[in-house]
Design an enzyme around this catalytic site. Sequence first.
Site, PDB file in Angstrom:
ATOM      1  N   ARG A  28       0.855  -1.188   0.000  1.00  0.00           N
ATOM      2  CA  ARG A  28       0.000   0.000   0.000  1.00  0.00           C
ATOM      3  C   ARG A  28       0.892   1.239   0.000  1.00  0.00           C
ATOM      4  NH1 ARG A  28      -4.796  -0.982   3.575  1.00  0.00           N
ATOM      5  NH2 ARG A  28      -6.132  -2.309   2.308  1.00  0.00           N
ATOM      6  N   ARG A  85       4.238   8.058  -6.024  1.00  0.00           N
ATOM      7  CA  ARG A  85       3.704   6.928  -6.783  1.00  0.00           C
ATOM      8  C   ARG A  85       4.823   6.145  -7.432  1.00  0.00           C
ATOM      9  NH1 ARG A  85      -1.394   7.742 -10.220  1.00  0.00           N
ATOM     10  NH2 ARG A  85      -0.503   5.886 -11.130  1.00  0.00           N
ATOM     11  N   ASN A 102      -2.040  -2.065  -8.027  1.00  0.00           N
ATOM     12  CA  ASN A 102      -1.866  -0.709  -8.562  1.00  0.00           C
ATOM     13  C   ASN A 102      -0.443  -0.216  -8.493  1.00  0.00           C
ATOM     14  OD1 ASN A 102      -4.125   0.668  -9.599  1.00  0.00           O
ATOM     15  ND2 ASN A 102      -5.087   0.646  -7.599  1.00  0.00           N
ATOM     16  N   ASP A 149     -13.776   1.072 -13.186  1.00  0.00           N
ATOM     17  CA  ASP A 149     -14.171   2.458 -13.488  1.00  0.00           C
ATOM     18  C   ASP A 149     -15.472   2.441 -14.314  1.00  0.00           C
ATOM     19  OD1 ASP A 149     -11.276   1.773 -13.629  1.00  0.00           O
ATOM     20  OD2 ASP A 149     -10.966   3.917 -13.541  1.00  0.00           O
ATOM     21  N   ARG A 157     -18.519   1.452 -12.252  1.00  0.00           N
ATOM     22  CA  ARG A 157     -19.019   2.553 -11.403  1.00  0.00           C
ATOM     23  C   ARG A 157     -19.748   3.579 -12.291  1.00  0.00           C
ATOM     24  NH1 ARG A 157     -13.640   2.763  -7.740  1.00  0.00           N
ATOM     25  NH2 ARG A 157     -14.369   1.574  -5.934  1.00  0.00           N
ATOM     26  N   HIS A 178      -6.348   3.584 -15.812  1.00  0.00           N
ATOM     27  CA  HIS A 178      -7.243   3.343 -14.663  1.00  0.00           C
ATOM     28  C   HIS A 178      -7.036   4.442 -13.622  1.00  0.00           C
ATOM     29  CE1 HIS A 178      -9.066   1.656 -11.153  1.00  0.00           C
ATOM     30  NE2 HIS A 178      -7.915   1.716 -10.527  1.00  0.00           N
ATOM     31  N   THR A 231     -11.123  -0.733  -0.754  1.00  0.00           N
ATOM     32  CA  THR A 231     -12.258  -1.163  -1.591  1.00  0.00           C
ATOM     33  C   THR A 231     -12.071  -2.653  -1.848  1.00  0.00           C
ATOM     34  OG1 THR A 231     -10.910  -0.481  -3.464  1.00  0.00           O
ATOM     35  CG2 THR A 231     -12.721   0.950  -2.875  1.00  0.00           C
TER      36      THR A 231
HETATM   37  N1  LIG Z   1      -7.207  -2.111 -10.294  1.00  0.00           N
HETATM   38  C1  LIG Z   1      -8.199  -1.693  -9.504  1.00  0.00           C
HETATM   39  O1  LIG Z   1      -9.270  -1.254  -9.951  1.00  0.00           O
HETATM   40  C2  LIG Z   1      -8.001  -1.792  -8.018  1.00  0.00           C
HETATM   41  C3  LIG Z   1      -9.060  -1.531  -7.130  1.00  0.00           C
HETATM   42  C4  LIG Z   1      -8.823  -1.664  -5.755  1.00  0.00           C
HETATM   43  C5  LIG Z   1      -7.548  -2.027  -5.286  1.00  0.00           C
HETATM   44  N2  LIG Z   1      -6.561  -2.237  -6.196  1.00  0.00           N
HETATM   45  C6  LIG Z   1      -5.200  -2.610  -5.784  1.00  0.00           C
HETATM   46  O2  LIG Z   1      -5.170  -3.974  -5.343  1.00  0.00           O
HETATM   47  C7  LIG Z   1      -4.008  -4.129  -4.528  1.00  0.00           C
HETATM   48  C8  LIG Z   1      -4.391  -4.905  -3.286  1.00  0.00           C
HETATM   49  O3  LIG Z   1      -5.242  -4.098  -2.499  1.00  0.00           O
HETATM   50  P1  LIG Z   1      -5.643  -4.639  -1.051  1.00  0.00           P
HETATM   51  O4  LIG Z   1      -6.571  -3.628  -0.433  1.00  0.00           O
HETATM   52  O5  LIG Z   1      -6.059  -6.079  -1.145  1.00  0.00           O
HETATM   53  O6  LIG Z   1      -4.217  -4.591  -0.300  1.00  0.00           O
HETATM   54  P2  LIG Z   1      -3.813  -5.436   1.022  1.00  0.00           P
HETATM   55  O7  LIG Z   1      -2.615  -4.733   1.585  1.00  0.00           O
HETATM   56  O8  LIG Z   1      -5.030  -5.659   1.844  1.00  0.00           O
HETATM   57  O9  LIG Z   1      -3.358  -6.877   0.444  1.00  0.00           O
HETATM   58  C9  LIG Z   1      -2.176  -7.037  -0.248  1.00  0.00           C
HETATM   59  C10 LIG Z   1      -1.742  -8.485   0.010  1.00  0.00           C
HETATM   60  O10 LIG Z   1      -0.584  -8.744  -0.792  1.00  0.00           O
HETATM   61  C11 LIG Z   1       0.245  -9.603  -0.030  1.00  0.00           C
HETATM   62  N3  LIG Z   1       1.621  -9.595  -0.535  1.00  0.00           N
HETATM   63  C12 LIG Z   1       2.561  -8.625  -0.374  1.00  0.00           C
HETATM   64  N4  LIG Z   1       3.721  -9.004  -0.947  1.00  0.00           N
HETATM   65  C13 LIG Z   1       3.503 -10.242  -1.467  1.00  0.00           C
HETATM   66  C14 LIG Z   1       4.308 -11.165  -2.187  1.00  0.00           C
HETATM   67  N5  LIG Z   1       5.589 -10.897  -2.467  1.00  0.00           N
HETATM   68  N6  LIG Z   1       3.756 -12.343  -2.575  1.00  0.00           N
HETATM   69  C15 LIG Z   1       2.468 -12.633  -2.281  1.00  0.00           C
HETATM   70  N7  LIG Z   1       1.646 -11.810  -1.596  1.00  0.00           N
HETATM   71  C16 LIG Z   1       2.171 -10.615  -1.210  1.00  0.00           C
HETATM   72  C17 LIG Z   1       0.158  -9.049   1.388  1.00  0.00           C
HETATM   73  O11 LIG Z   1       0.590 -10.025   2.319  1.00  0.00           O
HETATM   74  C18 LIG Z   1      -1.338  -8.746   1.482  1.00  0.00           C
HETATM   75  O12 LIG Z   1      -2.054  -9.862   1.979  1.00  0.00           O
HETATM   76  C19 LIG Z   1      -3.467  -2.710  -4.234  1.00  0.00           C
HETATM   77  O13 LIG Z   1      -2.386  -2.446  -5.100  1.00  0.00           O
HETATM   78  C20 LIG Z   1      -4.659  -1.828  -4.610  1.00  0.00           C
HETATM   79  O14 LIG Z   1      -4.284  -0.521  -5.009  1.00  0.00           O
HETATM   80  C21 LIG Z   1      -6.745  -2.133  -7.539  1.00  0.00           C
HETATM   81  O1  LIG Z   2     -11.433   2.068  -5.564  1.00  0.00           O
HETATM   82  C1  LIG Z   2     -10.175   2.107  -5.555  1.00  0.00           C
HETATM   83  N1  LIG Z   2      -9.457   2.052  -4.396  1.00  0.00           N
HETATM   84  C2  LIG Z   2      -8.033   2.348  -4.397  1.00  0.00           C
HETATM   85  C3  LIG Z   2      -7.426   1.905  -3.126  1.00  0.00           C
HETATM   86  C4  LIG Z   2      -7.657   0.669  -2.583  1.00  0.00           C
HETATM   87  C5  LIG Z   2      -6.964   0.429  -1.405  1.00  0.00           C
HETATM   88  S1  LIG Z   2      -6.035   1.806  -1.008  1.00  0.00           S
HETATM   89  C6  LIG Z   2      -6.569   2.675  -2.401  1.00  0.00           C
HETATM   90  C7  LIG Z   2      -7.834   3.828  -4.608  1.00  0.00           C
HETATM   91  C8  LIG Z   2      -8.839   4.736  -4.259  1.00  0.00           C
HETATM   92  C9  LIG Z   2      -8.580   6.088  -4.499  1.00  0.00           C
HETATM   93  C10 LIG Z   2      -7.358   6.471  -5.058  1.00  0.00           C
HETATM   94  C11 LIG Z   2      -6.404   5.481  -5.358  1.00  0.00           C
HETATM   95  N2  LIG Z   2      -5.209   5.861  -5.904  1.00  0.00           N
HETATM   96  C12 LIG Z   2      -4.124   5.027  -6.126  1.00  0.00           C
HETATM   97  C13 LIG Z   2      -3.327   5.360  -7.199  1.00  0.00           C
HETATM   98  C14 LIG Z   2      -2.184   4.615  -7.456  1.00  0.00           C
HETATM   99  C15 LIG Z   2      -1.872   3.529  -6.647  1.00  0.00           C
HETATM  100  F1  LIG Z   2      -0.758   2.826  -6.882  1.00  0.00           F
HETATM  101  C16 LIG Z   2      -2.686   3.178  -5.579  1.00  0.00           C
HETATM  102  C17 LIG Z   2      -3.829   3.925  -5.311  1.00  0.00           C
HETATM  103  N3  LIG Z   2      -6.658   4.161  -5.122  1.00  0.00           N
HETATM  104  C18 LIG Z   2      -7.386   1.604  -5.534  1.00  0.00           C
HETATM  105  C19 LIG Z   2      -8.118   1.867  -6.824  1.00  0.00           C
HETATM  106  O2  LIG Z   2      -7.440   1.797  -7.957  1.00  0.00           O
HETATM  107  C20 LIG Z   2      -9.477   2.088  -6.807  1.00  0.00           C
HETATM  108  S2  LIG Z   2     -10.372   2.337  -8.266  1.00  0.00           S
HETATM  109  C21 LIG Z   2     -10.213   4.083  -8.618  1.00  0.00           C
HETATM  110  C22 LIG Z   2      -9.262   4.862  -7.965  1.00  0.00           C
HETATM  111  C23 LIG Z   2      -9.186   6.231  -8.270  1.00  0.00           C
HETATM  112  C24 LIG Z   2     -10.055   6.803  -9.215  1.00  0.00           C
HETATM  113  C25 LIG Z   2     -10.995   6.009  -9.857  1.00  0.00           C
HETATM  114  C26 LIG Z   2     -11.079   4.652  -9.564  1.00  0.00           C
HETATM  115 CL1  LIG Z   2     -12.250   3.643 -10.359  1.00  0.00          CL
END
Ligand SMILES: NC(=O)c1ccc[n+]([C@@H]2O[C@H](COP(=O)([O-])OP(=O)(O)OC[C@H]3O[C@@H](n4cnc5c(N)ncnc54)[C@H](O)[C@@H]3O)[C@@H](O)[C@H]2O)c1
Ligand SMILES: O=C1N[C@](c2ccsc2)(c2cccc(Nc3ccc(F)cc3)n2)CC(O)=C1Sc1ccccc1Cl
Length: 331
Positions: free
Chosen positions: A98, A105, A137, A165, A168, A192, A247
């Site tokens: 995180r 970034r 991310n 995205d 939503r 994204h 989320t």
């Molecule tokens: N693409 C999207 O639309 C979107 C939306 C929401 C969240 N995300 C992303 O998803 C990712 C996960 O979010 P989260 O809330 O579940 O985070 P989190 O911190 O709850 O979970 C991350 C998990 O990854 C594990 N991890 C870390 N290093 C590892 C490794 N080397 N091998 C295996 N596992 C490992 C950790 O132990 C942890 O359990 C974040 O990068 C977040 O930004 C993306």
């Molecule tokens: O719903 C989210 N939640 C996250 C989140 C989940 C756990 S902690 C943050 C979120 C929410 C808001 C901002 C944001 N920014 C971000 C940018 C780059 C990164 F590497 C990580 C996070 N990320 C991760 C993420 O990608 C989303 S979708 C999202 C985010 C920003 C704008 C529009 C959309 Cl649709």
Amino acid sequence: STIKEKLFTSIIESTNAGNDKVTVVGVGQVGLACAFSILSKKISSDVVLIDVLKDKLKGEMLDLQHGSSFLENAKVNASTDFAASAGSKICIVTAGARQREGETRLDLVQRNTEIFKGIIPKLVQHSPNTILLIVSNPVDILTYVAWKLSGLPKNRVIGSGTHLDSARFRFLIAQKFNIAPTSVHSWIIGEHGDTSVPVWSGVNIAGVRLRDIDPTVGTECDQEKWNEIHKQVISSAYEVIKLKGYTSWAIGLACANLTSAILRNSNQIHAVSTLVCGFHGIEHEVFLSLPCSLCIDGIACVVEQSLTCEERQMLHTSANTMTNSIKNLKI
Ligand SMILES: NC(=O)c1ccc[n+]([C@@H]2O[C@H](COP(=O)([O-])OP(=O)(O)OC[C@H]3O[C@@H](n4cnc5c(N)ncnc54)[C@H](O)[C@@H]3O)[C@@H](O)[C@H]2O)c1
Ligand SMILES: O=C1N[C@](c2ccsc2)(c2cccc(Nc3ccc(F)cc3)n2)CC(O)=C1Sc1ccccc1Cl
């Protein structure tokens, strides 16, 4: 002889992976929502969880296994050893760090790139024919990193991209019209997150384009402020974070939806992150979201939408910033 020996005569040793095996790497909020959505929607009967946290991994596995009789007897396994992922049709990567307070970034991307160096090659070693679905991310850059680290063809490295995205976006437009989100045909493409591109020129209900009713829809000067909806797609992500700290459900369901589209060889079209060089005049090797049809071998084709010059310009801006970020990355 044991009861088991008296009860059963073995015909074959059934050890092979099912042909719907899915591995989820990272059992955090997102990974668990993915796994639970895939299991409860009967998308896979063979799910493997991988993480570095042994106890968390075992606890989540046991808790899900105890629900097996309500999951059509799906098998759930977990391990810190990637050998457990062998034979996976799809590997969903939600692992990552995180963003820390004050962390840029770019620092986060480098940290997640280091994490990917320990994950991607092992997934491909044990499942050389797998499809990688990247969620971590910043997802577009990390999908590029996964593509480089995996050596897989571009059709088998997919980022969840603007699928969330777009979901939503449809939900918010549907709310305005009081119709079902799946009846709103609208696409968000490009990068994204904060700089995504809403394709207002294509938004339609039953083939009726909003732009044909009011050509100012989605522009700065439209009376009904439809472009506020795209701003709300972004603000609602921050709102969810503020309210619950992370989320999970929407992204988990979105990934389950992509997993189903692939495993069912459906050719459903979704906005996912793919190698976009050659499309819309983009020449760089970058991953951005475009509407792609998904089949058992990953991305079958890309839809070339007609974009306004503003929409095209926004894609190019994202492509340029991503090219710069990738240039500074040690992969
Ligand atoms: N693409 C999207 O639309 C979107 C939306 C929401 C969240 N995300 C992303 O998803 C990712 C996960 O979010 P989260 O809330 O579940 O985070 P989190 O911190 O709850 O979970 C991350 C998990 O990854 C594990 N991890 C870390 N290093 C590892 C490794 N080397 N091998 C295996 N596992 C490992 C950790 O132990 C942890 O359990 C974040 O990068 C977040 O930004 C993306
Ligand atoms: O719903 C989210 N939640 C996250 C989140 C989940 C756990 S902690 C943050 C979120 C929410 C808001 C901002 C944001 N920014 C971000 C940018 C780059 C990164 F590497 C990580 C996070 N990320 C991760 C993420 O990608 C989303 S979708 C999202 C985010 C920003 C704008 C529009 C959309 Cl649709």
